[in-house]
Design an enzyme around this catalytic site. Sequence first.
Site, mmCIF file in Angstrom:
data_model
loop_
_atom_site.group_PDB
_atom_site.id
_atom_site.type_symbol
_atom_site.label_atom_id
_atom_site.label_comp_id
_atom_site.label_asym_id
_atom_site.label_seq_id
_atom_site.Cartn_x
_atom_site.Cartn_y
_atom_site.Cartn_z
ATOM 1 N N ARG A 15 -6.701 -2.474 0.272
ATOM 2 C CA ARG A 15 -6.802 -3.507 -0.771
ATOM 3 C C ARG A 15 -5.397 -3.965 -1.182
ATOM 4 O O ARG A 15 -4.399 -3.470 -0.645
ATOM 5 C CB ARG A 15 -7.566 -2.974 -1.987
ATOM 6 C CG ARG A 15 -6.813 -1.897 -2.726
ATOM 7 C CD ARG A 15 -7.559 -1.434 -3.961
ATOM 8 N NE ARG A 15 -6.630 -0.790 -4.870
ATOM 9 C CZ ARG A 15 -6.992 -0.104 -5.942
ATOM 10 N NH1 ARG A 15 -8.260 0.035 -6.236
ATOM 11 N NH2 ARG A 15 -6.072 0.443 -6.726
ATOM 12 N N ASP A 62 -4.635 10.581 4.191
ATOM 13 C CA ASP A 62 -3.778 10.756 3.020
ATOM 14 C C ASP A 62 -2.328 10.841 3.522
ATOM 15 O O ASP A 62 -1.976 11.767 4.263
ATOM 16 C CB ASP A 62 -4.202 12.060 2.319
ATOM 17 C CG ASP A 62 -3.382 12.342 1.078
ATOM 18 O OD1 ASP A 62 -2.327 11.703 0.894
ATOM 19 O OD2 ASP A 62 -3.799 13.218 0.310
ATOM 20 N N ASN A 89 3.138 1.118 2.579
ATOM 21 C CA ASN A 89 2.695 0.381 1.390
ATOM 22 C C ASN A 89 1.953 1.268 0.379
ATOM 23 O O ASN A 89 1.935 0.945 -0.808
ATOM 24 C CB ASN A 89 1.797 -0.778 1.854
ATOM 25 C CG ASN A 89 0.988 -1.375 0.727
ATOM 26 O OD1 ASN A 89 1.508 -2.157 -0.075
ATOM 27 N ND2 ASN A 89 -0.284 -0.997 0.619
ATOM 28 N N TYR A 154 7.820 6.972 -11.031
ATOM 29 C CA TYR A 154 7.644 5.809 -10.138
ATOM 30 C C TYR A 154 9.014 5.233 -9.744
ATOM 31 O O TYR A 154 9.267 4.954 -8.566
ATOM 32 C CB TYR A 154 6.801 4.764 -10.865
ATOM 33 C CG TYR A 154 6.410 3.558 -10.048
ATOM 34 C CD1 TYR A 154 5.412 3.642 -9.078
ATOM 35 C CD2 TYR A 154 7.018 2.324 -10.262
ATOM 36 C CE1 TYR A 154 5.038 2.517 -8.337
ATOM 37 C CE2 TYR A 154 6.644 1.202 -9.536
ATOM 38 C CZ TYR A 154 5.652 1.295 -8.570
ATOM 39 O OH TYR A 154 5.292 0.184 -7.842
ATOM 40 N N ALA A 156 11.894 6.756 -9.696
ATOM 41 C CA ALA A 156 12.598 7.689 -8.799
ATOM 42 C C ALA A 156 12.030 7.586 -7.384
ATOM 43 O O ALA A 156 12.786 7.597 -6.401
ATOM 44 C CB ALA A 156 12.464 9.115 -9.324
ATOM 45 N N LYS A 158 10.590 4.968 -5.986
ATOM 46 C CA LYS A 158 10.929 3.681 -5.368
ATOM 47 C C LYS A 158 12.438 3.582 -5.095
ATOM 48 O O LYS A 158 12.854 3.002 -4.082
ATOM 49 C CB LYS A 158 10.447 2.524 -6.255
ATOM 50 C CG LYS A 158 8.921 2.470 -6.413
ATOM 51 C CD LYS A 158 8.219 2.277 -5.079
ATOM 52 C CE LYS A 158 6.730 2.024 -5.240
ATOM 53 N NZ LYS A 158 6.049 1.784 -3.953
HETATM 54 P P1 NAI Z 1 -3.202 -0.929 -5.026
HETATM 55 O O1 NAI Z 1 -3.477 0.238 -5.916
HETATM 56 O O2 NAI Z 1 -4.071 -2.137 -5.148
HETATM 57 O O3 NAI Z 1 -3.215 -0.444 -3.485
HETATM 58 C C1 NAI Z 1 -2.626 0.749 -3.074
HETATM 59 C C2 NAI Z 1 -3.492 1.359 -1.987
HETATM 60 O O4 NAI Z 1 -2.889 2.609 -1.594
HETATM 61 C C3 NAI Z 1 -4.912 1.680 -2.494
HETATM 62 O O5 NAI Z 1 -5.878 1.159 -1.600
HETATM 63 C C4 NAI Z 1 -4.923 3.193 -2.522
HETATM 64 O O6 NAI Z 1 -6.216 3.769 -2.277
HETATM 65 C C5 NAI Z 1 -3.927 3.543 -1.426
HETATM 66 N N1 NAI Z 1 -3.431 4.917 -1.542
HETATM 67 C C6 NAI Z 1 -3.122 5.587 -2.676
HETATM 68 N N2 NAI Z 1 -2.765 6.852 -2.391
HETATM 69 C C7 NAI Z 1 -2.832 6.988 -1.039
HETATM 70 C C8 NAI Z 1 -2.577 8.057 -0.136
HETATM 71 N N3 NAI Z 1 -2.191 9.265 -0.578
HETATM 72 N N4 NAI Z 1 -2.742 7.846 1.185
HETATM 73 C C9 NAI Z 1 -3.165 6.640 1.645
HETATM 74 N N5 NAI Z 1 -3.421 5.594 0.846
HETATM 75 C C10 NAI Z 1 -3.263 5.753 -0.493
HETATM 76 O O7 NAI Z 1 -1.681 -1.290 -5.248
HETATM 77 P P2 NAI Z 1 -0.823 -2.599 -4.886
HETATM 78 O O8 NAI Z 1 -0.507 -3.295 -6.149
HETATM 79 O O9 NAI Z 1 -1.426 -3.342 -3.771
HETATM 80 O O10 NAI Z 1 0.536 -1.906 -4.421
HETATM 81 C C11 NAI Z 1 0.897 -1.705 -3.070
HETATM 82 C C12 NAI Z 1 2.336 -1.216 -3.037
HETATM 83 O O11 NAI Z 1 3.181 -2.184 -3.656
HETATM 84 C C13 NAI Z 1 2.552 0.097 -3.790
HETATM 85 O O12 NAI Z 1 3.476 0.889 -3.082
HETATM 86 C C14 NAI Z 1 3.134 -0.361 -5.106
HETATM 87 O O13 NAI Z 1 3.927 0.636 -5.706
HETATM 88 C C15 NAI Z 1 3.962 -1.546 -4.647
HETATM 89 N N6 NAI Z 1 4.266 -2.490 -5.715
HETATM 90 C C16 NAI Z 1 3.272 -3.177 -6.371
HETATM 91 C C17 NAI Z 1 3.611 -4.057 -7.382
HETATM 92 C C18 NAI Z 1 2.575 -4.838 -8.112
HETATM 93 O O14 NAI Z 1 2.955 -5.547 -9.061
HETATM 94 N N7 NAI Z 1 1.312 -4.792 -7.741
HETATM 95 C C19 NAI Z 1 5.011 -4.269 -7.782
HETATM 96 C C20 NAI Z 1 5.959 -3.503 -7.031
HETATM 97 C C21 NAI Z 1 5.585 -2.655 -6.027
#
Ligand code: NAI
Length: 246
Positions: A15, A62, A89, A154, A156, A158
């Site tokens: 997602r 995971d 990601n 978070y 640390a 990133k």
């Molecule tokens: P999200 O929560 O919608 O998607 C993250 C996905 O990673 C989820 O599907 C989740 O199930 C999966 N996930 C979590 N733990 C996992 C694991 N141990 N193994 C495999 N998959 C796992 O988050 P989003 O917003 O799409 O973020 C994606 C990346 O972008 C993240 O690294 C986040 O820190 C980074 N990010 C997001 C920002 C935002 O404003 N949305 C801003 C800056 C960075």
Amino acid sequence: MELKGKVTFITGGARGIGLSIARKFAEVGSDIAICDVNEKSLDEAASALKASGRQVMTGKIDVTKFEEVQSFIQKILDKFERIDILINNAGITRDGLLVRMSESDWDAVLDVNLKGTFNCTKAVSKPMMKQRGGKIVSIASIIGITGNPGQANYAASKGGIIAFTKSIAKELASRNINVNAIAPGFIETDMTLKLSEDLKNSMLKMIPLGKFGKTEDVANLALFLVSNDSAYITGQVIQVDGGMVT
Ligand code: NAI
């Protein structure tokens, strides 16, 4: 830009930003392997991605578990006989002020965000070295550059991804492997939906472009960073933040 004949592995691709990158890459011809811990979202993502006509593989993996990651990468190699692109990601938040932050919240965020990035990068680096080429892009955050109260874990993790990216770029450059990071600002996804309206409004005031980013804004840069057009770019951290941090 096109990715015909390429194979991309995206972590946390079920997602949000990960899925948006998967869609964009599939649109321009890449076969896609996504992993996630959320099985239901994975199934939905697979159906959506298959509409592109590309081959799609999913794994309930995971990223904190090196053996799981390595065996999934072996499955990718068995099926496609190559792996060209890794997008690190998968990420989580467990926010809280330092005095109230539990050790488990610290560990969970560092494990998924930073150790997950290490695990996947290490596991793809051998096949990419053998192929004499590859592209690795990790999704960091501007919080890894600026810091943020309530997000020490978070930030640390990133910041760690940024330092890791710069080091690995130097290690893998001679093997024709480009390693870069994207630092998004505020992107509208499920992760940010849970923030309060007050916090969102105060953040909006700090964004010169006057709007939050879309997942496609990150996907567009990711595509550039894995394309031939960025062949001379490595070890960089590029912000997608509407001008928030300069
Ligand atoms: P999200 O929560 O919608 O998607 C993250 C996905 O990673 C989820 O599907 C989740 O199930 C999966 N996930 C979590 N733990 C996992 C694991 N141990 N193994 C495999 N998959 C796992 O988050 P989003 O917003 O799409 O973020 C994606 C990346 O972008 C993240 O690294 C986040 O820190 C980074 N990010 C997001 C920002 C935002 O404003 N949305 C801003 C800056 C960075």
